[in-house]
Design a protein around this motif. Structure first.
Motif, PDB file in Angstrom:
ATOM      1  N   SER A 176      -6.062  12.335   2.243  1.00  0.00           N
ATOM      2  CA  SER A 176      -6.770  11.118   1.854  1.00  0.00           C
ATOM      3  C   SER A 176      -6.413  10.833   0.392  1.00  0.00           C
ATOM      4  O   SER A 176      -5.893  11.708  -0.312  1.00  0.00           O
ATOM      5  CB  SER A 176      -8.275  11.312   1.996  1.00  0.00           C
ATOM      6  OG  SER A 176      -8.736  12.255   1.032  1.00  0.00           O
ATOM      7  N   VAL A 177      -6.716   9.647  -0.076  1.00  0.00           N
ATOM      8  CA  VAL A 177      -6.430   9.312  -1.471  1.00  0.00           C
ATOM      9  C   VAL A 177      -7.183  10.240  -2.435  1.00  0.00           C
ATOM     10  O   VAL A 177      -6.584  10.767  -3.373  1.00  0.00           O
ATOM     11  CB  VAL A 177      -6.709   7.818  -1.768  1.00  0.00           C
ATOM     12  CG1 VAL A 177      -6.632   7.522  -3.253  1.00  0.00           C
ATOM     13  CG2 VAL A 177      -5.726   6.936  -1.001  1.00  0.00           C
ATOM     14  N   LEU A 192       0.001   9.497   2.681  1.00  0.00           N
ATOM     15  CA  LEU A 192      -1.358   8.933   2.712  1.00  0.00           C
ATOM     16  C   LEU A 192      -1.578   8.105   3.984  1.00  0.00           C
ATOM     17  O   LEU A 192      -1.692   6.875   3.934  1.00  0.00           O
ATOM     18  CB  LEU A 192      -1.582   8.067   1.472  1.00  0.00           C
ATOM     19  CG  LEU A 192      -1.396   8.816   0.156  1.00  0.00           C
ATOM     20  CD1 LEU A 192      -1.263   7.857  -1.003  1.00  0.00           C
ATOM     21  CD2 LEU A 192      -2.527   9.785  -0.060  1.00  0.00           C
ATOM     22  N   GLN A 238      -4.068   7.456   5.820  1.00  0.00           N
ATOM     23  CA  GLN A 238      -5.298   6.663   5.903  1.00  0.00           C
ATOM     24  C   GLN A 238      -5.291   5.477   4.946  1.00  0.00           C
ATOM     25  O   GLN A 238      -6.224   4.677   4.941  1.00  0.00           O
ATOM     26  CB  GLN A 238      -6.506   7.551   5.601  1.00  0.00           C
ATOM     27  CG  GLN A 238      -6.649   8.703   6.562  1.00  0.00           C
ATOM     28  CD  GLN A 238      -7.643   9.738   6.070  1.00  0.00           C
ATOM     29  OE1 GLN A 238      -8.206   9.625   4.991  1.00  0.00           O
ATOM     30  NE2 GLN A 238      -7.862  10.761   6.869  1.00  0.00           N
ATOM     31  N   ASN A 239      -4.253   5.351   4.140  1.00  0.00           N
ATOM     32  CA  ASN A 239      -4.189   4.325   3.096  1.00  0.00           C
ATOM     33  C   ASN A 239      -3.575   3.015   3.569  1.00  0.00           C
ATOM     34  O   ASN A 239      -3.620   2.026   2.864  1.00  0.00           O
ATOM     35  CB  ASN A 239      -3.390   4.866   1.912  1.00  0.00           C
ATOM     36  CG  ASN A 239      -3.588   4.071   0.658  1.00  0.00           C
ATOM     37  OD1 ASN A 239      -4.722   3.767   0.289  1.00  0.00           O
ATOM     38  ND2 ASN A 239      -2.498   3.722   0.003  1.00  0.00           N
ATOM     39  N   TRP A 240      -2.992   2.998   4.749  1.00  0.00           N
ATOM     40  CA  TRP A 240      -2.268   1.826   5.234  1.00  0.00           C
ATOM     41  C   TRP A 240      -2.411   1.736   6.749  1.00  0.00           C
ATOM     42  O   TRP A 240      -2.803   2.693   7.405  1.00  0.00           O
ATOM     43  CB  TRP A 240      -0.786   1.913   4.847  1.00  0.00           C
ATOM     44  CG  TRP A 240      -0.129   3.191   5.282  1.00  0.00           C
ATOM     45  CD1 TRP A 240      -0.098   4.369   4.592  1.00  0.00           C
ATOM     46  CD2 TRP A 240       0.504   3.447   6.537  1.00  0.00           C
ATOM     47  NE1 TRP A 240       0.534   5.342   5.332  1.00  0.00           N
ATOM     48  CE2 TRP A 240       0.925   4.797   6.535  1.00  0.00           C
ATOM     49  CE3 TRP A 240       0.774   2.675   7.652  1.00  0.00           C
ATOM     50  CZ2 TRP A 240       1.583   5.379   7.619  1.00  0.00           C
ATOM     51  CZ3 TRP A 240       1.438   3.247   8.730  1.00  0.00           C
ATOM     52  CH2 TRP A 240       1.841   4.584   8.692  1.00  0.00           C
ATOM     53  N   ARG A 293      -5.309  12.681  -5.132  1.00  0.00           N
ATOM     54  CA  ARG A 293      -5.585  12.674  -6.581  1.00  0.00           C
ATOM     55  C   ARG A 293      -5.846  14.087  -7.087  1.00  0.00           C
ATOM     56  O   ARG A 293      -5.300  14.502  -8.105  1.00  0.00           O
ATOM     57  CB  ARG A 293      -6.789  11.793  -6.890  1.00  0.00           C
ATOM     58  CG  ARG A 293      -6.491  10.365  -7.022  1.00  0.00           C
ATOM     59  CD  ARG A 293      -7.662   9.589  -7.626  1.00  0.00           C
ATOM     60  NE  ARG A 293      -7.324   8.187  -7.511  1.00  0.00           N
ATOM     61  CZ  ARG A 293      -7.838   7.370  -6.603  1.00  0.00           C
ATOM     62  NH1 ARG A 293      -8.754   7.799  -5.762  1.00  0.00           N
ATOM     63  NH2 ARG A 293      -7.439   6.113  -6.554  1.00  0.00           N
ATOM     64  N   GLN A 330      -2.127   4.877  -9.968  1.00  0.00           N
ATOM     65  CA  GLN A 330      -3.319   4.800  -9.117  1.00  0.00           C
ATOM     66  C   GLN A 330      -3.800   6.185  -8.697  1.00  0.00           C
ATOM     67  O   GLN A 330      -5.002   6.410  -8.561  1.00  0.00           O
ATOM     68  CB  GLN A 330      -3.036   3.944  -7.876  1.00  0.00           C
ATOM     69  CG  GLN A 330      -2.891   2.478  -8.174  1.00  0.00           C
ATOM     70  CD  GLN A 330      -2.449   1.694  -6.961  1.00  0.00           C
ATOM     71  OE1 GLN A 330      -2.524   2.154  -5.826  1.00  0.00           O
ATOM     72  NE2 GLN A 330      -1.957   0.484  -7.187  1.00  0.00           N
ATOM     73  N   LEU A 331      -2.857   7.103  -8.494  1.00  0.00           N
ATOM     74  CA  LEU A 331      -3.251   8.471  -8.138  1.00  0.00           C
ATOM     75  C   LEU A 331      -3.556   9.327  -9.366  1.00  0.00           C
ATOM     76  O   LEU A 331      -4.397  10.213  -9.318  1.00  0.00           O
ATOM     77  CB  LEU A 331      -2.157   9.160  -7.319  1.00  0.00           C
ATOM     78  CG  LEU A 331      -2.020   8.776  -5.861  1.00  0.00           C
ATOM     79  CD1 LEU A 331      -0.987   9.664  -5.177  1.00  0.00           C
ATOM     80  CD2 LEU A 331      -3.343   8.846  -5.119  1.00  0.00           C
ATOM     81  N   LYS A 389       0.848  -1.191   0.000  1.00  0.00           N
ATOM     82  CA  LYS A 389       0.000   0.000   0.000  1.00  0.00           C
ATOM     83  C   LYS A 389       0.884   1.241   0.000  1.00  0.00           C
ATOM     84  O   LYS A 389       1.927   1.278   0.659  1.00  0.00           O
ATOM     85  CB  LYS A 389      -0.909  -0.011   1.227  1.00  0.00           C
ATOM     86  CG  LYS A 389      -1.875  -1.189   1.187  1.00  0.00           C
ATOM     87  CD  LYS A 389      -2.720  -1.260   2.418  1.00  0.00           C
ATOM     88  CE  LYS A 389      -3.631  -2.480   2.311  1.00  0.00           C
ATOM     89  NZ  LYS A 389      -4.297  -2.751   3.579  1.00  0.00           N
TER      90      LYS A 389
END
Length: 156
Positions: free
Chosen positions: A65-66, A36, A38-40, A70, A100-101, A18
């Motif tokens: 946040s993701v 990030l 909150q991503n992991w 982005r 992904q971003l 992640k």
């Protein structure tokens, strides 16, 4: 065509990795950096990541946040009228996380080439310069190092 040097930090060298942080550095130009948190989860991270990468993070300053990341990445990329070529030393990892971003609302940024360039092709001495003891394992610092090495190589 500006080059943008990309580096990422992530939780593990597994298929379940992640994204922890991502940086893009334009040589002698602007930089983009995001964390990030909150991503992991801590349980996702290898001991190396826990010991070396996580202590360097500053989520209060750079955390998003993701979806926010982005949007911020698109805003950063929209500054450039020319095509941007993203360069990285580990395309199998870094490019995947960047993609992904970069894909937002089903679209790819129109001014970003949809394939990475290997940093090793641009910087002849990169392998020596990024020996383990010289790399901070911080996405922004590592991307800055690649950009600096590129500038040094082009000025020879």
């Amino acid at each position: 065509m500006p080059f943008a040097f990309l580096d990422t930090e992530f939780t593990s060298l597994t298929a379940h990795a992640k994204l922890v942080s991502l940086a893009l550095v334009i040589p002698e130009g602007p930089e983009f950096y995001v964390e990030l948190p909150q991503n992991w989860a801590l349980a996702d991270c290898t001991d190396f990541v826990v010991d070396i990468v996580l202590p360097q993070l500053e989520p209060a300053q750079y955390g998003m946040s993701v979806p926010e990341a982005r949007d911020a990445l698109w805003q950063f990329l929209s500054r450039f009228d020319e095509e941007i070529i993203v360069c990285c030393d580990a395309p199998l990892w870094d490019w995947e996380f960047f993609s992904q971003l970069a894909y937002r609302h089903g679209k790819w940024p129109a001014n970003v080439r949809n394939a990475p360039r290997k940093s090793y092709d641009l910087i002849p001495d990169l392998a020596e310069a990024i020996a383990e003891e010289q790399v901070p394992h911080h996405a922004l610092l590592d991307a800055r190092l690649a950009a600096e090495l590129y500038l040094a190589a082009t000025r020879r």
